[in-house]
Design a protein around this motif. Sequence first.
Motif, PDB file in Angstrom:
ATOM      1  N   GLY A 174       0.771  -1.241   0.000  1.00 37.28           N
ATOM      2  CA  GLY A 174       0.000   0.000   0.000  1.00 37.28           C
ATOM      3  C   GLY A 174       0.796   1.280   0.000  1.00 37.28           C
ATOM      4  O   GLY A 174       0.238   2.362  -0.150  1.00 37.28           O
ATOM      5  N   GLU A 175       2.134   1.190   0.184  1.00 37.78           N
ATOM      6  CA  GLU A 175       2.936   2.412   0.208  1.00 37.78           C
ATOM      7  C   GLU A 175       3.082   2.985  -1.196  1.00 37.78           C
ATOM      8  O   GLU A 175       2.820   2.296  -2.190  1.00 37.78           O
ATOM      9  CB  GLU A 175       4.313   2.153   0.840  1.00 37.78           C
ATOM     10  N   CYS A 176       3.532   4.239  -1.289  1.00 34.30           N
ATOM     11  CA  CYS A 176       3.619   4.885  -2.599  1.00 34.30           C
ATOM     12  C   CYS A 176       4.765   5.884  -2.639  1.00 34.30           C
ATOM     13  O   CYS A 176       4.903   6.731  -1.751  1.00 34.30           O
ATOM     14  CB  CYS A 176       2.304   5.601  -2.915  1.00 34.30           C
ATOM     15  N   LEU A 177       5.566   5.803  -3.685  1.00 37.85           N
ATOM     16  CA  LEU A 177       6.653   6.753  -3.896  1.00 37.85           C
ATOM     17  C   LEU A 177       6.112   8.070  -4.442  1.00 37.85           C
ATOM     18  O   LEU A 177       5.083   8.098  -5.126  1.00 37.85           O
ATOM     19  CB  LEU A 177       7.658   6.181  -4.902  1.00 37.85           C
ATOM     20  N   ASP A 178       6.830   9.175  -4.174  1.00 35.60           N
ATOM     21  CA  ASP A 178       6.527  10.450  -4.818  1.00 35.60           C
ATOM     22  C   ASP A 178       6.996  10.407  -6.265  1.00 35.60           C
ATOM     23  O   ASP A 178       8.006   9.773  -6.592  1.00 35.60           O
ATOM     24  CB  ASP A 178       7.261  11.600  -4.111  1.00 35.60           C
ATOM     25  N   TYR A 208      11.176   9.851 -10.758  1.00 33.44           N
ATOM     26  CA  TYR A 208      11.833  10.415 -11.927  1.00 33.44           C
ATOM     27  C   TYR A 208      13.344  10.534 -11.732  1.00 33.44           C
ATOM     28  O   TYR A 208      14.124  10.300 -12.669  1.00 33.44           O
ATOM     29  CB  TYR A 208      11.229  11.777 -12.255  1.00 33.44           C
ATOM     30  N   LYS A 209      13.766  10.907 -10.538  1.00 29.46           N
ATOM     31  CA  LYS A 209      15.210  11.016 -10.271  1.00 29.46           C
ATOM     32  C   LYS A 209      15.902   9.676 -10.465  1.00 29.46           C
ATOM     33  O   LYS A 209      17.026   9.612 -10.977  1.00 29.46           O
ATOM     34  CB  LYS A 209      15.440  11.537  -8.851  1.00 29.46           C
ATOM     35  N   PHE A 210      15.227   8.622 -10.039  1.00 31.91           N
ATOM     36  CA  PHE A 210      15.792   7.282 -10.247  1.00 31.91           C
ATOM     37  C   PHE A 210      15.809   6.917 -11.725  1.00 31.91           C
ATOM     38  O   PHE A 210      16.812   6.420 -12.250  1.00 31.91           O
ATOM     39  CB  PHE A 210      14.995   6.250  -9.450  1.00 31.91           C
ATOM     40  N   LEU A 211      14.714   7.170 -12.414  1.00 31.74           N
ATOM     41  CA  LEU A 211      14.616   6.777 -13.824  1.00 31.74           C
ATOM     42  C   LEU A 211      15.623   7.513 -14.705  1.00 31.74           C
ATOM     43  O   LEU A 211      16.051   6.989 -15.741  1.00 31.74           O
ATOM     44  CB  LEU A 211      13.197   7.011 -14.343  1.00 31.74           C
ATOM     45  N   LYS A 256       9.148  11.932 -21.013  1.00 31.89           N
ATOM     46  CA  LYS A 256      10.458  12.036 -20.375  1.00 31.89           C
ATOM     47  C   LYS A 256      11.279  10.763 -20.547  1.00 31.89           C
ATOM     48  O   LYS A 256      12.509  10.816 -20.688  1.00 31.89           O
ATOM     49  CB  LYS A 256      10.294  12.322 -18.873  1.00 31.89           C
ATOM     50  N   PHE A 257      10.582   9.632 -20.520  1.00 34.68           N
ATOM     51  CA  PHE A 257      11.267   8.336 -20.547  1.00 34.68           C
ATOM     52  C   PHE A 257      10.604   7.436 -21.597  1.00 34.68           C
ATOM     53  O   PHE A 257       9.689   6.674 -21.295  1.00 34.68           O
ATOM     54  CB  PHE A 257      11.211   7.676 -19.168  1.00 34.68           C
ATOM     55  N   PRO A 258      11.062   7.520 -22.852  1.00 38.06           N
ATOM     56  CA  PRO A 258      10.448   6.727 -23.927  1.00 38.06           C
ATOM     57  C   PRO A 258      10.586   5.218 -23.735  1.00 38.06           C
ATOM     58  O   PRO A 258       9.904   4.448 -24.423  1.00 38.06           O
ATOM     59  CB  PRO A 258      11.222   7.184 -25.174  1.00 38.06           C
TER      60      PRO A 258
END
Length: 369
Positions: free
Chosen positions: A166-170, A175-178, A214-216
């Motif tokens: 149930g947790e969720c990343l911002d 995006y910083k990781f990707l 941003k990330f094709p």
Amino acid sequence: MKFNKLLENCKIYEAGKPIELVVREYGVKQEDIIKLASNENPYGTSTKVVKKIQELAKNMFMYPDDSMYELKEALGEKFDVNSKNVIIGAGSDQIIEFLIKAKCSENSKILMAKTTFAMYEIYGRQEGCVALKTEDGMHNLEQFEALYKEHNPEMIFLCIPNNPLGECLDKEEVYKFLEKVSSETLIVVDGAYQEYAAYKDPKKRIDPKELISKFPNAVYLGTFSKAYALGGMRVGYGIGDESIIKTLYKLRPPFNITTLSLAAAIEALKDQEFVNECIKLNFKEMKRYEEYAKKKGFSYIESYTNFITFKFENKYISSDVAQKLLERGIIVRDLKSYSVNAIRITIGREEQNTKVFKVLDEVLDELKK
């Protein structure tokens, strides 16, 4: 008889127990059973969708429009993408299968959280993939980054929000990781519960158009099974760069969703008022579960979905709690199969939740003795 050796390492997905099983095995009357194990929308399906299906039931002898033009156009309008960026699946998990088959082969590496949607690994094992998992159950991006740098996996799965915890990343930390990921790595952002997360906290919202712009190398997955209350109709979708979607179409079987499923999804998109009301009620009732856990002295994971995870630590054994509830007609999900001493409970309607708390009180008192 010999079968594909790759299947020897595949687990069978454990779905939530059906109501019919509880009736047969425990003698509980069907009307007394509360099923809160599969994260279905407890408010039922939009009346507008039901009416449409009743009107079209006479057409069930016909194959659906295999181009799925109207649904893809509607999703394209909703997310401001071209319909060529959309593929429809029999649930979003079918698109997970397409993606793995398209990208992976034997010994390919796929990266995921330790505790996340089981079908990522199951479909991967079917192709002979090696599953890389973080040490933490939840999405620890430092661990994702370390494993990515060490192993250079072919695929990365991010479940945002995460099922079954149930947790969720911002969005920004995602995006910083990707940005550190190679364009040759296929990224899957599973947004099955995004409608809930975006309502609770706008910082969690992943916009499919922005993501694939941003990330094709990323694909966004969505579903009609949760907030749109069409779990029994099995309709999901993927949004990605046109080159990826074209490749997935090589794997899509003809007529992969039904005539009525297609009609239901199209109509469900039109009734956003129903969806919004369901989500609003979901989080109103979730507060009661949070208060209950605090009162009982065990922890819960802050949830951005339509379910909540109760962690028992050393206070109770999750399998005992789940079984006792089952015997009394309350179906929840035991997370023992994920090696977590916890239960996952779908947030039900007010009257259902009131009964759950009453029965859970009885079960926990019994297990204390």
